[in-house]
Design an enzyme around this catalytic site. Structure first.
Site, PDB file in Angstrom:
ATOM      1  N   GLU A 286       0.888  -1.169   0.000  1.00  0.00           N
ATOM      2  CA  GLU A 286       0.000   0.000   0.000  1.00  0.00           C
ATOM      3  C   GLU A 286       0.920   1.211   0.000  1.00  0.00           C
ATOM      4  O   GLU A 286       1.741   1.380   0.895  1.00  0.00           O
ATOM      5  CB  GLU A 286      -0.906  -0.048   1.230  1.00  0.00           C
ATOM      6  CG  GLU A 286      -1.587  -1.426   1.309  1.00  0.00           C
ATOM      7  CD  GLU A 286      -2.588  -1.569   2.433  1.00  0.00           C
ATOM      8  OE1 GLU A 286      -3.279  -0.591   2.725  1.00  0.00           O
ATOM      9  OE2 GLU A 286      -2.670  -2.672   2.995  1.00  0.00           O
ATOM     10  N   CYS A 320      -1.431   9.539   3.366  1.00  0.00           N
ATOM     11  CA  CYS A 320      -1.441   9.147   1.954  1.00  0.00           C
ATOM     12  C   CYS A 320      -2.719   9.627   1.290  1.00  0.00           C
ATOM     13  O   CYS A 320      -2.784   9.794   0.080  1.00  0.00           O
ATOM     14  CB  CYS A 320      -1.316   7.642   1.835  1.00  0.00           C
ATOM     15  SG  CYS A 320      -2.598   6.775   2.744  1.00  0.00           S
TER      16      CYS A 320
HETATM   17  N1  NAD Z   1      -1.629   3.466   0.833  1.00  0.00           N
HETATM   18  C1  NAD Z   1      -1.697   3.507   2.143  1.00  0.00           C
HETATM   19  O1  NAD Z   1      -2.580   2.928   2.761  1.00  0.00           O
HETATM   20  C2  NAD Z   1      -0.672   4.291   2.915  1.00  0.00           C
HETATM   21  C3  NAD Z   1      -0.882   4.510   4.270  1.00  0.00           C
HETATM   22  C4  NAD Z   1       0.069   5.232   4.994  1.00  0.00           C
HETATM   23  C5  NAD Z   1       1.203   5.727   4.369  1.00  0.00           C
HETATM   24  N2  NAD Z   1       1.365   5.512   3.052  1.00  0.00           N
HETATM   25  C6  NAD Z   1       2.541   6.053   2.366  1.00  0.00           C
HETATM   26  O2  NAD Z   1       3.691   5.872   3.187  1.00  0.00           O
HETATM   27  C7  NAD Z   1       4.651   6.887   2.934  1.00  0.00           C
HETATM   28  C8  NAD Z   1       5.111   7.505   4.234  1.00  0.00           C
HETATM   29  O3  NAD Z   1       5.608   6.523   5.080  1.00  0.00           O
HETATM   30  P1  NAD Z   1       7.160   6.266   5.298  1.00  0.00           P
HETATM   31  O4  NAD Z   1       7.908   7.552   5.213  1.00  0.00           O
HETATM   32  O5  NAD Z   1       7.275   5.452   6.537  1.00  0.00           O
HETATM   33  O6  NAD Z   1       7.500   5.382   4.021  1.00  0.00           O
HETATM   34  P2  NAD Z   1       8.877   4.621   3.675  1.00  0.00           P
HETATM   35  O7  NAD Z   1       8.634   3.926   2.392  1.00  0.00           O
HETATM   36  O8  NAD Z   1      10.028   5.515   3.789  1.00  0.00           O
HETATM   37  O9  NAD Z   1       9.030   3.549   4.846  1.00  0.00           O
HETATM   38  C9  NAD Z   1       8.032   2.565   5.090  1.00  0.00           C
HETATM   39  C10 NAD Z   1       8.655   1.395   5.814  1.00  0.00           C
HETATM   40  O10 NAD Z   1       9.588   0.771   4.939  1.00  0.00           O
HETATM   41  C11 NAD Z   1      10.802   0.543   5.643  1.00  0.00           C
HETATM   42  N3  NAD Z   1      11.888   0.413   4.668  1.00  0.00           N
HETATM   43  C12 NAD Z   1      12.707   1.373   4.182  1.00  0.00           C
HETATM   44  N4  NAD Z   1      13.564   0.840   3.277  1.00  0.00           N
HETATM   45  C13 NAD Z   1      13.277  -0.477   3.190  1.00  0.00           C
HETATM   46  C14 NAD Z   1      13.786  -1.561   2.421  1.00  0.00           C
HETATM   47  N5  NAD Z   1      14.788  -1.426   1.549  1.00  0.00           N
HETATM   48  N6  NAD Z   1      13.231  -2.789   2.592  1.00  0.00           N
HETATM   49  C15 NAD Z   1      12.209  -2.974   3.446  1.00  0.00           C
HETATM   50  N7  NAD Z   1      11.693  -1.984   4.199  1.00  0.00           N
HETATM   51  C16 NAD Z   1      12.209  -0.747   4.076  1.00  0.00           C
HETATM   52  C17 NAD Z   1      10.871   1.704   6.593  1.00  0.00           C
HETATM   53  O11 NAD Z   1      11.785   1.441   7.628  1.00  0.00           O
HETATM   54  C18 NAD Z   1       9.430   1.774   7.058  1.00  0.00           C
HETATM   55  O12 NAD Z   1       9.177   0.822   8.052  1.00  0.00           O
HETATM   56  C19 NAD Z   1       3.941   7.883   2.032  1.00  0.00           C
HETATM   57  O13 NAD Z   1       4.340   7.667   0.717  1.00  0.00           O
HETATM   58  C20 NAD Z   1       2.470   7.537   2.210  1.00  0.00           C
HETATM   59  O14 NAD Z   1       1.658   7.930   1.153  1.00  0.00           O
HETATM   60  C21 NAD Z   1       0.473   4.801   2.306  1.00  0.00           C
HETATM   61  N1  LIG Z   2      -6.744   5.637   5.981  1.00  0.00           N
HETATM   62  C1  LIG Z   2      -6.338   7.007   6.163  1.00  0.00           C
HETATM   63  C2  LIG Z   2      -5.073   7.325   5.448  1.00  0.00           C
HETATM   64  C3  LIG Z   2      -3.929   6.388   5.655  1.00  0.00           C
HETATM   65  C4  LIG Z   2      -2.693   6.918   5.006  1.00  0.00           C
HETATM   66  O1  LIG Z   2      -1.929   7.692   5.425  1.00  0.00           O
HETATM   67  C5  LIG Z   2      -7.425   7.945   5.664  1.00  0.00           C
HETATM   68  O2  LIG Z   2      -8.408   7.477   5.127  1.00  0.00           O
HETATM   69  O3  LIG Z   2      -7.271   9.146   5.818  1.00  0.00           O
END
Ligand code: NAD
Ligand code: A1AUG
Length: 515
Positions: A286, A320
């Site tokens: 995600e 996100c």
């Molecule tokens: N689609 C969704 O439901 C959703 C929800 C929340 C956040 N997000 C997204 O998450 C991002 C923000 O979160 P973030 O800054 O923690 O993201 P990130 O991708 O920097 O990190 C996410 C996780 O991945 C780990 N990670 C980093 N490098 C890795 C590797 N090489 N292998 C495995 N794991 C690794 C990090 O330590 C962390 O636990 C934004 O892009 C946001 O849109 C998406």
């Molecule tokens: N589920 C949350 C967003 C999660 C991502 O950052 C929302 O619906 O706002």
């Protein structure tokens, strides 16, 4: 049989008594700051010489906790432990597994403000944002427990006279759970418990900025009676430990939530078959968003402004689902922009521990610098009409920032900033607004504010967002009501908090017997 699922209610912070209770929870958590958090592998606490400091983003000298850091040797131990534990956990009765989640949800409900207070101090969440995060964590556990019980019931199959046929959803194996820091309790707990309730074992690699909240949750699962080795808490550097876990031949699936870049890296690495590997790894990813709210010419403009402000600046835009693009019909553009500026101007930026704060600090130094860079880019791509200032002398504070007259192909219209930065774009028609909203490689959330039935219907059909909202903001999905997840570069099309979600953590087995 439990009562039907209902969402956990949010706390009313208009009531003084609730604020007092929150103040007390903050005091309790402050009394526990600075403690050490070891790894937990098979129930064993392992402290390492290499540690990472988790700090309060609103007060960067305040240490929340000192977190041990795994290396690849400990990652190996965690995977081996999870693989051994899987041999017994996989055969536990589904109702028993569901009961661990009911118990954990009950324990979390009892300590709701305490967990929220951890998020205020470690992630910079305001009271309302932290409370919603905790409520969602409770919801995920209550929902997935019921879902597991539902899919463990006999499933409908075409009856045959000569055979008894049954379909079972059986677990996959060892799952690597890699959550983000921005919903440090809800998403981390949802991903972890979805995996374990299906009978998988988990190596949980928390996001570094919020590793303490994850540690608290791992302890809560222990208190709820989840057997040792089912969830192994393994904080460590994402690149080093993450790659090792993803590549490992015993890894059966990876459940990841985070950025597009890391998600794609995991997807590519997991696709490579390693020596000794017996399966094709499953990746549930995600990822990011670049979400738009469209405002039509006949829209309720106050509703439009309220929706945009809440979705753009809630939790400093670090969702996100955040609205980072307001695409407004030219007939309504000036008025909506003025209303959004006026409402945003009233937001109180400050320490999220204070009851009156609307917008807290951004998560860390790296995010602070990245958002500052985008604000500089925005100055050459649009007209800065509000905010733009930042201050990291105490914590990582960035003013809610609005750019007007931004082109749909500007960098700040296309790239995920993940901060309190909003781009306004003028559209000559609703059709053009819809085309602009779809002009993104992401497809996570979106909203349309309109009174025009034909336009709303067109958006239902054509707006490419996994979570499309009509006449409301594009953040704040509720478990069960708004299964959450997006299209295209927003991920692998999963729906957290929905009825399909647990199937991603299982495989279906048919048993056919003739008597
Ligand atoms: N689609 C969704 O439901 C959703 C929800 C929340 C956040 N997000 C997204 O998450 C991002 C923000 O979160 P973030 O800054 O923690 O993201 P990130 O991708 O920097 O990190 C996410 C996780 O991945 C780990 N990670 C980093 N490098 C890795 C590797 N090489 N292998 C495995 N794991 C690794 C990090 O330590 C962390 O636990 C934004 O892009 C946001 O849109 C998406
Ligand atoms: N589920 C949350 C967003 C999660 C991502 O950052 C929302 O619906 O706002």
């Amino acid at each position: 049989m439990r009562a039907a699922f209902r969402n956990e209610p949010f706390t009313n912070f208009g009531a003084e008594s609730n604020n007092k209770a929150y103040d007390a929870a903050l005091e309790l958590v402050r009394s526990k700051l600075g403690q050490e958090y070891p790894l937990v592998i098979g129930g064993r606490r392992i402290s390492t010489t290499r540690t990472s400091l988790s700090i309060n983003p609103a007060s960067k000298n305040q240490v929340i906790g000192v977190v041990s850091q795994a290396d690849t040797k400990l990652a190996e131990e965690a995977i081996q432990t999870a693989a051994r534990t899987f041999e017994s956990w996989r055969f536990t009765e589904p109702n028993e597994r569901a009961r661990y989640l009911y118990k954990a949800a009950a324990l979390l409900r009892l300590r709701k403000h305490e967990f929220s207070a951890w998020m205020t101090l470690e992630a910079g969440k305001t009271r309302a944002e932290a409370d919603a995060d905790t409520a969602e964590a409770i919801d995920f556990m209550e929902f997935y427990a019921r879902e597991l019980q539902r899919i463990s019931e006999p499933q409908p199959l075409t009856p045959l006279d000569e055979e008894e046929n049954q379909l079972y959803y059986i677990p996959l194996g060892v799952g690597i759970v890699i959550p983000p820091w921005n919903f440090p309790l809800a998403i981390m707990a949802g991903m972890t418990t979805a995996a374990l309730v299906c009978g998988n074992t988990v190596v949980l690699k928390p996001a570094s900025p919020t590793a303490v909240i994850a540690a608290q949750f791992a302890l809560l699962l222990e208190e709820a009676g989840v057997p040792s080795g089912v969830v192994n808490y393994l904080p460590g550097p994402g690149g080093e430990v993450g790659d090792y876990l993803v590549d490992h031949p015993l890894t059966r699936f990876v459940s990841f939530t985070g950025s597009r870049e890391v998600g794609l890296r995991i997807n590519e690495r997991a696709a490579k078959t390693r020596p000794g590997q017996k399966w094709i790894k499953r990746v549930i990813a995600e990822m990011g968003g670049k979400d738009a709210i469209i405002v039509d010419d006949d829209a309720d403009l106050d509703l439009a402004a309220d929706s945009i402000v809440a979705a753009a600046f809630g939790f400093s835009g670090q969702k996100c689902s955040a609205c980072s693009r307001a695409i407004v019909h030219e007939a309504a553009y000036d008025e909506v922009l003025a209303k959004v500026i006026e409402r945003t101007h009233r937001l109180a930026v400050g320490d999220p521990a204070e009851a009156t704060t609307n917008v807290g600090a951004v998560i860390d130094d790296k995010a602070f610098r990245k958002i500052q860079e985008y604000i500089e880019i925005g100055k050459s791509e649009g007209q800065l009409v509000l905010g733009g200032a930042s201050d990291d002398s105490v914590g990582y504070f960035i003013e809610p920032t609005i750019f007007a007259d931004v082109d749909e192909n500007a960098r700040i219209s296309l790239e995920e900033i993940f901060g309190p930065v909003l781009a306004f774009t003028k559209a000559p028609s609703f059709e053009e607004a819809l085309r602009m909203a779809n002009n993104t490689e992401f497809g996570l959330t979106g909203a349309v504010i309109s009174r025009n039935r034909a336009h709303l219907e067109q958006a239902r059909r054509e707006f490419m967002a996994g979570n499309l909202y009509l006449n409301r903001k594009c953040t704040g999905a509720l478990v069960g009501a708004h299964p959450f997840g997006g299209f295209n570069m927003s991920g692998t099309d999963s729906k957290a908090g929905g009825r399909d979600y647990l199937l991603l953590f299982t495989q279906a087995k048919i048993v056919s017997e003739r008597y």
